[in-house]
Design an enzyme around this catalytic site. Structure first.
Site, short mmCIF file in Angstrom:
data_model
loop_
_atom_site.label_atom_id
_atom_site.label_comp_id
_atom_site.label_asym_id
_atom_site.label_seq_id
_atom_site.Cartn_x
_atom_site.Cartn_y
_atom_site.Cartn_z
N CYS A 77 0.82 -1.21 0.00
CA CYS A 77 0.00 0.00 0.00
C CYS A 77 0.85 1.26 0.00
O CYS A 77 1.79 1.39 0.79
CB CYS A 77 -0.91 -0.01 1.23
SG CYS A 77 -2.01 1.41 1.29
N CYS A 428 -12.81 -11.90 20.46
CA CYS A 428 -11.95 -11.03 19.64
C CYS A 428 -10.93 -10.31 20.50
O CYS A 428 -10.20 -9.44 20.03
CB CYS A 428 -12.80 -10.02 18.86
SG CYS A 428 -13.78 -8.93 19.92
#
Length: 471
Positions: A77, A428
């Site tokens: 990126c 999570c």
């Protein structure tokens, strides 16, 4: 060795030792304190300039590289380093998995202080990029300037941005030209909205003054190919709003659901807003093992659809269902896990605090012709009580998938009181999971653990634990 430069200390030839919390790496200063450094990889040898000095640690940045780690890779990126999203793009994927697995192990061992079985291999993601099904972008009329732009002294004619918040800067937006997290046409939709808005003098939001037309953009995609686009406006200007929405509908006919909201609150959260359907239908469909799930603008759905399927398969496997069990699915959301395990269970009871999610769960069950699932809305620590158990039966298995904060201590106490044979805990946040496992340790033994990577290029990791009653 250190030397002073404008009150900032520079430490030379520092070896980066480990990957720490929140995606930053860890080194040791000559005085023994820890240094947290972003955008470096364990194995790098660097000069570090400190940015903050705390009692127990420094925060710093690498200003010179002497040796590069063998675990380095080239980020794909162009925005890496400025955007805070994919902090591990410069680290090989195998090493990312190593550190995620290590974080789960360390949390369960240090915080939970419990006996652990050998971990099952961390489940890596087949897709390393373009795996997210939901992205949210913000508009701003004063975009973040990179160090290179500032150094160049070039005049900026257009300061509009559509992209991501710079970490720790609520009012600065990095203009994103290409993001590798969501499949096309996500990039095309975002870039063409920005170009059209600029060409037609549609104003971008000013977060300090609370003014402007365009506030946020949400794009959701599904494995079925369906697409949802929601534009959040600040100014209630019908003519300009429809100009943009008509352009989007014409330019991207593949959009399944085109929606908008006019939000003049101080914050840009959608959950208390009236969402208006402009074109198409107000939901998109996700599919998994033949089950269809409707996702609306406010729905929670696992952000990596492909890996959610792997996570749910592990959860179902850990539950060890034979077809005869009564299963409780706590924090059921829109009922995806409940329905996914239902064909292997006698009955599944789903409980969730958000009424809209429960309405979606019931609708999804009807769509999928599932008759052995029931869903109930309410605060978990209040609904999940003795009366509820007496009405619906004592579960053989409990599946729990709480938010990041973990389970309320009253919910943990109730699970211990009910004492099902097995508890499958999906998390999570392995730190809060470890805290809850410690509370359950007297009655339950952890017999299986398997971390799951839902978010490649980031430090986040899910974890699935099987608890079985001590004999």
């Amino acid at each position: 060795m250190g030397r002073k430069r404008s009150d900032k200390i520079i430490f030379e030839n520092v070896s980066v030792l480990d990957a720490g919390a929140k995606g930053v790496s860890v080194a040791k200063a000559p005085d023994g304190k820890v240094i947290f450094i972003p955008n470096v990889v364990p194995g790098d040898v660097v000069d570090v300039q400190t940015l903050k000095k705390k009692r127990a640690y420094y925060e710093g940045r690498a200003i010179k590289f002497h040796e590069l780690s063998e675990h380095r890779t080239v980020p794909v990126c162009a925005h890496f380093g400025s955007c805070g999203g994919c902090k591990w793009q410069n680290m090989t994927y195998s090493q990312q998995l190593f550190y995620k697995n290590q974080e789960v192990y360390n949390n369960l061992k240090r915080i939970g202080k419990i006996e652990l079985p050998e971990f099952e291999p961390i489940m890596g993601s087949e897709k390393r990029f373009f795996y997210r099904n939901k992205m949210e972008f913000s508009f701003s009329n004063s975009r973040w300037m990179t160090e290179e732009e500032i150094a160049s002294g070039a005049t900026i004619d257009n300061a509009n941005a559509l992209g991501f918040h710079i970490p720790r800067m609520w009012d600065k937006i990095l203009d994103i030209t290409h993001c590798s997290l969501q499949e096309d046409p996500s990039n095309a939709i975002r870039n063409e909205i920005r170009d059209f808005a600029n060409a037609n003098a549609l104003s971008f939001f000013n977060p300090r003054e609370h003014s402007g037309l365009l506030r946020t953009l949400m794009i959701r995609t599904a494995s079925t190919g369906e697409i949802m686009v929601l534009v959040q406006f600040y100014d209630n200007d019908r003519e300009k709003r429809e100009l943009l929405l008509n352009f989007l509908a014409e330019r991207f006919p593949e959009i399944t659901s085109l929606q908008y909201v006019v939000n003049q609150k101080a914050n840009d959260t959608l959950y208390d807003q009236d969402i208006i359907l402009y074109k198409g239908r107000d939901y998109i469909l996700e599919e998994m093992e033949g089950l269809k799930f409707s996702i609306n603008a406010k729905s929670f759905y696992q952000t990596n659809s492909d890996q959610a399927y792997e996570l749910y398969k592990i959860t179902r496997d850990f539950a060890g269902l034979t077809g005869n069990e009564l299963v409780y699915d706590l924090y059921t959301g829109t009922g995806t896990i409940a329905q996914f395990v239902s064909k292997k269970a006698s009955k599944v009871i789903g409980v969730e605090a958000v009424p809209e999610a429960i309405a979606d769960a019931k609708e999804n069950a009807k769509r999928n012709a599932i008759t052995n699932c029931e869903f109930f809305a309410g605060d978990m620590k209040e609904v999940f009580n003795e009366e509820f158990i007496a009405t619906h039966g004592r579960p053989d298995v409990i599946i729990t998938d709480p938010p990041r904060d973990g389970m309320h201590k009253d919910v943990v106490a109730q699970i211990l009181n009910i004492a099902p044979e097995r508890v499958v805990y999906v998390s999570c946040n392995s730190a809060t999971q470890a805290r809850d496992l410690a509370l359950m340790d007297e009655q339950y033994m952890v017999t299986r653990v398997r971390p799951v990577d839902m978010f490649p290029q980031t430090h986040h990791v899910e974890n699935v634990v099987l608890l079985e009653k001590r004999k």
